[in-house]
Design a protein around this motif. Structure first.
Motif, PDB file in Angstrom:
ATOM      1  N   GLU A  60     -22.922  74.554  -5.343  1.00  0.00           N
ATOM      2  CA  GLU A  60     -23.551  74.241  -6.133  1.00  0.00           C
ATOM      3  C   GLU A  60     -22.628  72.855  -6.179  1.00  0.00           C
ATOM      4  OE1 GLU A  60     -23.611  78.260  -8.115  1.00  0.00           O
ATOM      5  OE2 GLU A  60     -22.276  76.999  -7.378  1.00  0.00           O
ATOM      6  N   VAL A  61     -21.552  72.450  -7.218  1.00  0.00           N
ATOM      7  CA  VAL A  61     -21.076  71.409  -7.206  1.00  0.00           C
ATOM      8  C   VAL A  61     -21.128  70.011  -6.092  1.00  0.00           C
ATOM      9  CG1 VAL A  61     -20.770  72.204  -9.581  1.00  0.00           C
ATOM     10  CG2 VAL A  61     -18.951  72.177  -7.586  1.00  0.00           C
ATOM     11  N   LYS A  62     -20.981  70.729  -5.330  1.00  0.00           N
ATOM     12  CA  LYS A  62     -20.127  70.690  -3.833  1.00  0.00           C
ATOM     13  C   LYS A  62     -21.533  69.563  -3.489  1.00  0.00           C
ATOM     14  CE  LYS A  62     -19.179  72.211  -0.030  1.00  0.00           C
ATOM     15  NZ  LYS A  62     -18.128  72.905   0.929  1.00  0.00           N
ATOM     16  N   ASN A  63     -21.473  68.273  -4.400  1.00  0.00           N
ATOM     17  CA  ASN A  63     -22.748  67.862  -3.279  1.00  0.00           C
ATOM     18  C   ASN A  63     -22.446  66.013  -3.959  1.00  0.00           C
ATOM     19  OD1 ASN A  63     -23.225  67.222  -6.991  1.00  0.00           O
ATOM     20  ND2 ASN A  63     -24.202  68.814  -6.761  1.00  0.00           N
ATOM     21  N   ILE A  64     -23.116  65.220  -3.584  1.00  0.00           N
ATOM     22  CA  ILE A  64     -22.964  63.800  -3.778  1.00  0.00           C
ATOM     23  C   ILE A  64     -22.917  63.466  -5.146  1.00  0.00           C
ATOM     24  CG2 ILE A  64     -25.069  62.909  -3.717  1.00  0.00           C
ATOM     25  CD1 ILE A  64     -22.397  61.208  -1.859  1.00  0.00           C
ATOM     26  N   GLU A  65     -23.103  64.194  -6.155  1.00  0.00           N
ATOM     27  CA  GLU A  65     -22.807  63.852  -7.147  1.00  0.00           C
ATOM     28  C   GLU A  65     -21.823  63.778  -7.715  1.00  0.00           C
ATOM     29  OE1 GLU A  65     -27.317  64.022  -6.234  1.00  0.00           O
ATOM     30  OE2 GLU A  65     -26.061  65.424  -6.287  1.00  0.00           O
ATOM     31  N   THR A  66     -21.478  65.251  -7.334  1.00  0.00           N
ATOM     32  CA  THR A  66     -20.000  64.913  -8.066  1.00  0.00           C
ATOM     33  C   THR A  66     -19.118  64.740  -7.509  1.00  0.00           C
ATOM     34  OG1 THR A  66     -20.257  67.803  -8.313  1.00  0.00           O
ATOM     35  CG2 THR A  66     -18.427  66.678  -8.620  1.00  0.00           C
ATOM     36  N   ALA A  67     -19.223  63.520  -6.108  1.00  0.00           N
ATOM     37  CA  ALA A  67     -18.249  63.151  -5.394  1.00  0.00           C
ATOM     38  C   ALA A  67     -18.571  61.512  -5.859  1.00  0.00           C
ATOM     39  CB  ALA A  67     -18.826  62.878  -3.846  1.00  0.00           C
ATOM     40  N   THR A  68     -19.501  61.419  -6.531  1.00  0.00           N
ATOM     41  CA  THR A  68     -19.744  59.724  -7.801  1.00  0.00           C
ATOM     42  C   THR A  68     -18.819  59.814  -8.886  1.00  0.00           C
ATOM     43  OG1 THR A  68     -22.316  59.410  -5.904  1.00  0.00           O
ATOM     44  CG2 THR A  68     -21.420  57.986  -8.023  1.00  0.00           C
ATOM     45  N   LEU A  69     -19.057  60.683  -9.134  1.00  0.00           N
ATOM     46  CA  LEU A  69     -18.723  61.080 -10.781  1.00  0.00           C
ATOM     47  C   LEU A  69     -16.923  61.400 -10.366  1.00  0.00           C
ATOM     48  CD1 LEU A  69     -18.600  62.105 -13.888  1.00  0.00           C
ATOM     49  CD2 LEU A  69     -18.163  64.018 -12.797  1.00  0.00           C
ATOM     50  N   LEU A  70     -16.686  61.968  -9.268  1.00  0.00           N
ATOM     51  CA  LEU A  70     -15.620  61.806  -9.463  1.00  0.00           C
ATOM     52  C   LEU A  70     -14.274  60.023  -9.067  1.00  0.00           C
ATOM     53  CD1 LEU A  70     -14.604  64.976  -6.930  1.00  0.00           C
ATOM     54  CD2 LEU A  70     -13.965  64.690  -9.544  1.00  0.00           C
ATOM     55  N   TRP A  71     -15.507  59.251  -7.934  1.00  0.00           N
ATOM     56  CA  TRP A  71     -15.355  58.460  -7.480  1.00  0.00           C
ATOM     57  C   TRP A  71     -15.091  57.724  -8.983  1.00  0.00           C
ATOM     58  CZ3 TRP A  71     -19.876  58.624  -3.531  1.00  0.00           C
ATOM     59  CH2 TRP A  71     -18.474  59.411  -2.130  1.00  0.00           C
ATOM     60  N   GLU A  72     -16.138  57.286 -10.116  1.00  0.00           N
ATOM     61  CA  GLU A  72     -16.131  56.763 -10.978  1.00  0.00           C
ATOM     62  C   GLU A  72     -14.408  57.099 -12.050  1.00  0.00           C
ATOM     63  OE1 GLU A  72     -19.506  57.763 -12.449  1.00  0.00           O
ATOM     64  OE2 GLU A  72     -20.536  55.920 -11.336  1.00  0.00           O
ATOM     65  N   ASP A  95     -12.615  70.416   0.242  1.00  0.00           N
ATOM     66  CA  ASP A  95     -13.159  70.063   0.897  1.00  0.00           C
ATOM     67  C   ASP A  95     -13.425  68.394   0.165  1.00  0.00           C
ATOM     68  OD1 ASP A  95     -13.599  72.043   2.980  1.00  0.00           O
ATOM     69  OD2 ASP A  95     -15.957  72.603   2.711  1.00  0.00           O
ATOM     70  N   MET A  96     -14.214  69.110  -1.411  1.00  0.00           N
ATOM     71  CA  MET A  96     -14.793  68.039  -2.045  1.00  0.00           C
ATOM     72  C   MET A  96     -13.401  66.744  -2.091  1.00  0.00           C
ATOM     73  SD  MET A  96     -16.478  66.565  -4.127  1.00  0.00           S
ATOM     74  CE  MET A  96     -18.062  67.667  -4.287  1.00  0.00           C
ATOM     75  N   GLY A  97     -12.224  67.687  -2.482  1.00  0.00           N
ATOM     76  CA  GLY A  97     -10.833  66.708  -3.090  1.00  0.00           C
ATOM     77  C   GLY A  97     -11.126  65.557  -1.686  1.00  0.00           C
ATOM     78  N   GLY A  98     -10.931  66.057  -0.475  1.00  0.00           N
ATOM     79  CA  GLY A  98      -9.961  65.766   0.593  1.00  0.00           C
ATOM     80  C   GLY A  98     -11.539  64.676   0.820  1.00  0.00           C
ATOM     81  N   PHE A  99     -12.378  64.754   0.860  1.00  0.00           N
ATOM     82  CA  PHE A  99     -13.794  63.804   1.045  1.00  0.00           C
ATOM     83  C   PHE A  99     -13.417  62.743   0.061  1.00  0.00           C
ATOM     84  CE2 PHE A  99     -18.072  63.161  -0.140  1.00  0.00           C
ATOM     85  CZ  PHE A  99     -18.590  62.034   0.929  1.00  0.00           C
ATOM     86  N   VAL A 100     -13.160  63.477  -1.474  1.00  0.00           N
ATOM     87  CA  VAL A 100     -13.425  62.118  -2.499  1.00  0.00           C
ATOM     88  C   VAL A 100     -12.374  61.199  -2.121  1.00  0.00           C
ATOM     89  CG1 VAL A 100     -12.434  61.242  -4.493  1.00  0.00           C
ATOM     90  CG2 VAL A 100     -14.750  63.326  -4.200  1.00  0.00           C
ATOM     91  N   ALA A 101     -10.886  61.865  -1.314  1.00  0.00           N
ATOM     92  CA  ALA A 101     -10.089  60.833  -1.024  1.00  0.00           C
ATOM     93  C   ALA A 101      -9.735  60.130   0.199  1.00  0.00           C
ATOM     94  CB  ALA A 101      -8.399  62.215  -1.138  1.00  0.00           C
ATOM     95  N   SER A 102     -10.377  60.187   1.545  1.00  0.00           N
ATOM     96  CA  SER A 102     -11.176  60.002   2.473  1.00  0.00           C
ATOM     97  C   SER A 102     -11.454  59.268   2.374  1.00  0.00           C
ATOM     98  CB  SER A 102     -10.622  61.125   3.235  1.00  0.00           C
ATOM     99  OG  SER A 102     -12.067  61.718   3.536  1.00  0.00           O
ATOM    100  N   THR A 103     -11.859  58.268   1.220  1.00  0.00           N
ATOM    101  CA  THR A 103     -13.537  57.607   1.370  1.00  0.00           C
ATOM    102  C   THR A 103     -13.150  56.751   0.075  1.00  0.00           C
ATOM    103  OG1 THR A 103     -14.084  58.978  -0.154  1.00  0.00           O
ATOM    104  CG2 THR A 103     -15.116  58.959   2.555  1.00  0.00           C
ATOM    105  N   TYR A 104     -12.464  56.963  -0.809  1.00  0.00           N
ATOM    106  CA  TYR A 104     -12.298  56.540  -1.337  1.00  0.00           C
ATOM    107  C   TYR A 104     -10.527  54.805  -1.618  1.00  0.00           C
ATOM    108  CZ  TYR A 104     -10.706  54.296  -6.655  1.00  0.00           C
ATOM    109  OH  TYR A 104     -10.337  53.316  -7.581  1.00  0.00           O
ATOM    110  N   LYS A 105     -11.252  54.362  -1.811  1.00  0.00           N
ATOM    111  CA  LYS A 105     -10.455  52.721  -1.111  1.00  0.00           C
ATOM    112  C   LYS A 105      -9.779  52.924   0.975  1.00  0.00           C
ATOM    113  CE  LYS A 105      -9.279  50.968  -5.609  1.00  0.00           C
ATOM    114  NZ  LYS A 105      -8.250  50.463  -6.618  1.00  0.00           N
ATOM    115  N   ARG A 106     -11.498  53.467   1.355  1.00  0.00           N
ATOM    116  CA  ARG A 106     -10.971  54.325   2.342  1.00  0.00           C
ATOM    117  C   ARG A 106      -9.508  54.589   3.261  1.00  0.00           C
ATOM    118  NH1 ARG A 106     -12.149  47.652   2.852  1.00  0.00           N
ATOM    119  NH2 ARG A 106     -14.135  48.390   4.147  1.00  0.00           N
TER     120      ARG A 106
END
Length: 346
Positions: A60-72, A95-106
């Motif tokens: 349920e937490v694997k969503n854009i809201e959690t990704a945004t929180l992690l980027w912040e 899944d989530m950690g890889g997505f956030v890492a692969s998109t943060y600062k490119r």
């Protein structure tokens, strides 16, 4: 890329020492924080500063809201592009950690330390990162390989049986699509961490070999979707109904129905269909999918990422140990497959 850790986590410490990241970001959920993080921290030998980032467990937490929180959070930590994210957890974390890492600062580097059977044999391997959106599974994501995958099979001893069973679904799938001997080794096994440990490396190797042959999923990698076209649709409907089910239970239901598609397409015999069905139902509960409208299941399948030109493209087997991809079937065959599953008596 895949390494197995000893009890001192020597290879992990060696990797960190050789690469000298500026900061370690250890992503966990509440469960891995309690059961796995102490083992990691107790064996971590480095002077590099680290931060622990904890999220709630569950799909349920694997969503854009959690990704945004992690980027912040990464921004608040002053994270630079030489940082290293360590994803310590199951499929949601990798899944989530890889997505956030692969998109943060490119893109910053990340490694996966899978703690569930599902993550070890499937989610942590292959460079697919992603989040769910609007009840569609993994519809937003990237292809981005982890620097390393460090497996520690003793983490399996921390799992509840339902989690162990969920990961076992992907192991069965690997046998059905790529290795008859792997299927035969698994079909009568008793599900315990000790029994499964011996076959984890076989499943990881099946997944890794397929990914290496077709990283961007243009052809062979599509075979890993066996059971997932219908399975993901069912999983999404349960999620929408606020009745989350383990991923592996949805996939095994999908495998039974997609095996029926193979049978109705005259690709496999009734004996093989029965073997697959009986093997799965010895281990997995029958899901109450009769409560869903077939049109809803079908419409969700239309949004599967692997479809082309608005047509549903299945990966279905033509023998135990071999799988076809981009295979089309009729709507009537899909309805028959659903009816077949619902009518099974356990």
């Amino acid at each position: 890329m895949i390494s197995f850790l000893d009890d001192n986590f020597s290879l992990l410490n060696q990797y960190i020492s050789e690469n000298q990241p500026s900061l370690l970001l250890i992503l966990v959920d509440e469960n891995t924080h309690e059961h796995c993080l102490p083992t990691l921290l107790g064996n971590l030998e480095t002077d590099i500063p680290f931060e622990i980032i904890e999220i709630e467990p569950g799909e349920e937490v694997k969503n854009i809201e959690t990704a945004t929180l992690l980027w912040e959070v990464l921004t608040d930590f002053g994270t630079d592009r030489n940082a290293l994210m360590i994803n310590l957890g199951g499929g949601v974390i990798t899944d989530m950690g890889g997505f956030v890492a692969s998109t943060y600062k490119r893109g910053i580097k990340f490694i996966n330390i899978p703690t569930t059977l599902l993550a070890m044999v499937d989610a942590s391997i292959g460079g697919k990162t992603g989040i769910d959106h609007g009840f569609y599974k993994n519809i937003v994501g990237t292809f981005s390989l982890p620097e390393k995958i460090f497996a520690y099979p003793k983490f399996l001893q921390t799992l509840e049986f339902t989690q162990l069973r969920s990961g076992f679904a992907e192991m069965l799938k690997h046998g059905l699509i790529a290795s008859e001997s792997h299927w035969n080794n698994l079909k009568n096994i008793e599900l315990t961490p000790e029994n499964l440990e011996a076959f984890v490396v076989d499943s990881m190797n099946v997944k890794q070999q397929v990914v290496e042959a077709d990283f961007k999923e243009k052809n062979l990698r599509k075979t890993l979707n066996f059971g997932h076209t219908i399975g993901h649709a069912i999983e999404s409907l349960f999620l929408q109904a606020e009745h989350t089910i383990p991923h592996g239970e949805a996939v095994t239901a999908g495998m039974v129905m997609e095996a029926h598609l193979s049978f109705s397409s005259q690709l496999i015999s009734k004996e093989i269909l029965d073997e697959i069905t009986n093997t799965i139902f010895k281990v997995y509960p029958q899901l109450p999918i009769e409560e869903f409208d077939k049109n809803d299941i079908f419409n969700l399948m239309l949004n599967d990422k692997k479809n082309i030109g608005g047509k549903i493209k299945f990966s279905i087997i033509d023998a135990i140990g071999h799988c076809l991809y981009d295979y089309e079937v009729s709507r009537a065959q899909i309805d028959e497959a659903i009816d077949y599953y619902v009518a099974i008596e356990q």
